[in-house]
Design an enzyme around this catalytic site. Structure first.
Site, PDB file in Angstrom:
ATOM      1  N   SER A 160      13.633  29.331 -23.185  1.00  0.00           N
ATOM      2  CA  SER A 160      14.043  27.865 -23.819  1.00  0.00           C
ATOM      3  C   SER A 160      12.239  28.004 -24.753  1.00  0.00           C
ATOM      4  O   SER A 160      12.171  26.761 -25.026  1.00  0.00           O
ATOM      5  CB  SER A 160      13.810  26.811 -22.725  1.00  0.00           C
ATOM      6  OG  SER A 160      13.158  25.834 -21.980  1.00  0.00           O
TER       7      SER A 160
ATOM      8  N   LYS B 150       7.822  22.791 -19.988  1.00  0.00           N
ATOM      9  CA  LYS B 150       8.350  22.605 -21.455  1.00  0.00           C
ATOM     10  C   LYS B 150       6.694  22.445 -21.708  1.00  0.00           C
ATOM     11  O   LYS B 150       6.259  21.740 -20.816  1.00  0.00           O
ATOM     12  CB  LYS B 150       9.012  21.073 -20.881  1.00  0.00           C
ATOM     13  CG  LYS B 150      10.332  21.597 -20.467  1.00  0.00           C
ATOM     14  CD  LYS B 150      11.466  21.731 -21.831  1.00  0.00           C
ATOM     15  CE  LYS B 150      12.630  22.013 -21.553  1.00  0.00           C
ATOM     16  NZ  LYS B 150      12.673  23.210 -20.420  1.00  0.00           N
TER      17      LYS B 150
END
Lengths: 419, 200
Positions: free
Chosen positions: B120, B157
């Protein structure tokens, strides 16, 4: 300074799903509880309680039991101590999760604020929750730490110095005498029998009378509770006078060969520690014994000291002496449970006295040992080892549910999900 | 209380047994009294005599006395042997080899390494199997790549903190951002300072 539920907290830093769940960490060989999360404490499980006694309770409440991961705990401890050393030039590392700092020079600051800074930095940098206790003596500082831990009103930092005497005595009168550092579980009932129930009772007792009953340690404790320093900050950087490697086996050992393997391994460990602190040993003590709790089985326990012809830090020489001792000590027909190896008469390596008749011309640590240590440092523990340590190590420790060495092995790093 | 007057004669002068014993030490050096086991007396006297003898012995020219407790001196080791010929002109320029820790780890006790699982974050150059260098001592700011705790797991993230909105955003359009509502606590493990990506 003291880390809350240290081993459990270490496990939680790297496995956040354990937060809020009942966790215990078991001793070597998964024998008994050595660390408990607050959730486990509130279930009434005691420190040192054997695992088999609480299995049912564990199942019922979903307690997660970990085998102890000393590699991880030692690394986290080193981080905590390194951070704390930034707060005072004088530090005594008292145990793997406790440390005394000399704050004499910082008294002009608010020590509560300073304590909060310490707590926040350790929490931020390591994820470990700690409590700070401040007092005029080590005994009072430890007591303050206890108060900080048990009473939310302190927000994890308690400074006895900033209280007025009345307030201080009120806290002391609410604390049981067995919480005092140095008053063991054996001494506490005796003191209680004399009417000394609270810390305040002990503080107001006559130190000289107590000395005649219980010895000088209790006298010092009473004086320390009254703010008189009897225990100085100890500099632990001075090398140890003895090095011990001692462990219970994963299962009973009956064969002499297995016992020799185990003692050879323990000696290897002790010799590594010896070289790390730059010392040589003048003698080695080996002890083997059966399990004293198995009352129905035949009991045997024996140890012996072997003086070495020349002080050494060479694993091979030490192992040779140790295994010789095992052959002398071993008696067939017993179930052995534990072996210990102690290196003593330690000297700094660089003042090593050479034996006049020695054939060994090498001075200091041999190239062989340096190579051994370097290889094992680079390639991981026990990569290069003596064949006498054994290959299968059937006596090895049980560690059924040990967490990874998150911070010391490239192959066992924690995972960061990018999902 | 009455004192009997002391006869003038007994003051001063010689008293038997007083003062330093003859030959009991080195002139000018203070001596001390020590209690030793009677059985060791002969050995100690012997030792003292030997030492005195050594001290008195004339030192041969050019010889140096052995130090009883030699001080430790660290001697820098040079990489070149001293050859009979011309010395290496590079000796003056020797520096330590480069250490990657110096580049990647600014705060040792606060730095941790983590393995990346998933893709991701490929837009930020972070791939599956890369190793992240994470510094817990840094304050997480808007735009930093962070390791956060989401549903009991460590998640990498990018932190978005703007206009009262807190989000953890992926760097891959296939993954929606994780939004934090008011009162919902965002736990951050640390700030990613580097990712180590093997090139083969």
């Amino acid at each position: 300074m003291d880390v809350n539920n240290f081993y459990v907290s270490c496990e939680r830093v790297f496995n956040p799903s354990l937060e809020g769940r009942p966790i215990i960490v078991l001793s070597n060989n998964d024998g008994c509880a050595v660390a408990r999360s607050n959730e486990v404490k509130s279930l009434g499980i005691k420190m040192g309680q054997p695992w088999f006694q609480m299995r049912d309770l564990a199942q019922q409440h979903g307690i997660i039991a970990y085998s102890s991961n000393y590699t991880l705990y030692a690394d986290m401890s080193n981080r905590v101590m390194a951070i704390l050393s930034q707060f005072s030039p004088n530090q005594e590392v008292y145990s793997i999760d406790e440390c005394f700092l000399d704050l004499t020079e910082f008294q002009s600051l608010s020590l509560v604020d300073y304590g909060q800074q310490i707590r926040q930095r350790v929490k931020l940098w390591t994820g470990l929750p700690v409590c700070v206790g401040v007092g005029p003596t080590k005994t009072l500082a430890k007591l303050a730490n206890h108060l900080a831990k048990k009473n939310p009103v302190f927000n994890s930092v308690c400074n006895l110095n900033s209280m007025n005497p009345k307030e201080q005595d009120r806290w002391l009168s609410h604390t049981a005498v067995d919480e005092v550092w140095g008053i063991g579980t054996r001494l506490a009932p005796k003191l209680t029998g004399m009417g000394i129930r609270t810390v305040l009772n002990l503080k107001n007792s006559d130190p000289v009378t107590l000395r005649s009953w219980f010895g000088v340690v209790v006298e010092k404790t009473v004086r320390e509770l009254n703010g008189i320093i009897c225990l100085e900050l100890e500099d632990i950087s001075s090398p140890k006078q003895q090095i011990m490697s001692s462990r219970s086996f994963g299962s009973y050992v009956t064969r002499r060969e297995d016992l020799e393997e185990a003692v050879s391994s323990y000696t290897t460990r002790a010799a590594e520690k010896l070289r790390r602190q730059g010392s040589v040993a003048g003698s080695i003590y080996v002890h083997i014994r059966t399990n004293p709790h198995q009352k129905n089985e035949p009991q045997y326990g024996q140890g012996m000291t072997i003086p070495l012809p020349e002080a050494t830090d060479d694993t091979l020489k030490l192992v040779k002496a140790a295994t010789w001792a095992v052959r002398r000590l071993y008696k067939a027909g017993y179930d052995y449970q534990k072996a210990s190896v102690i290196l003593s008469e330690l000297l700094p390596r660089d003042v090593l006295q050479q034996d006049l008749f020695s054939h060994d011309a090498s001075n200091g640590t041999s190239t062989r040992m340096k190579l051994l240590d370097e290889v094992n440092l680079k390639m991981g523990e026990n990569t290069l080892r003596l064949a006498s340590n054994g290959i299968h190590q059937t006596w090895g420790m049980r560690s059924g549910n040990r967490s990874p060495a998150y911070t010391t092995r490239w192959t066992e790093l924690p995972k960061a999900m990018a999902l | 209380m009455e004192h009997s007057p002391i006869p003038q004669k007994s003051r001063g002068g010689f008293r038997p047994g007083a003062g330093r014993k003859p030959k009991s030490g080195i002139p000018g050096e203070p001596s001390g009294v020590m209690r030793i086991p009677a059985s060791d007396k002969a050995a100690v006297i012997n030792l003292i005599n030997t030492r005195r003898h050594l001290r008195m012995a004339p030192i041969p020219a050019g010889a140096s006395r052995p130090a009883i407790d030699p001080p430790r001196v660290l001697i820098p080791q040079f990489s070149n042997r001293i050859a009979a010929g011309f010395p290496s002109p590079a000796d003056d320029y020797i520096e330590d080899r480069l250490d990657l820790n110096q580049l990647l780890v600014k705060n040792v006790p606060a730095t941790y390494f983590l393995d990346v699982i998933g893709n991701s974050m490929v837009g930020a150059g972070i791939f599956e199997g890369d190793k992240l260098v994470v510094d817990r001592s840094l304050e997480p700011k808007h735009g930093n790549i962070v390791v956060a705790v989401v549903d009991g797991e460590h998640t990498v993230k990018r932190l978005f903190k703007r206009a009262g909105k807190i989000e953890l955003r992926s760097e891959n359009p296939q993954y929606p951002p994780i939004q934090f509502k008011e009162g919902q606590e965002l736990l951050i493990f640390g700030v990613v300072t580097n990712s180590i990506h093997p090139a083969k």
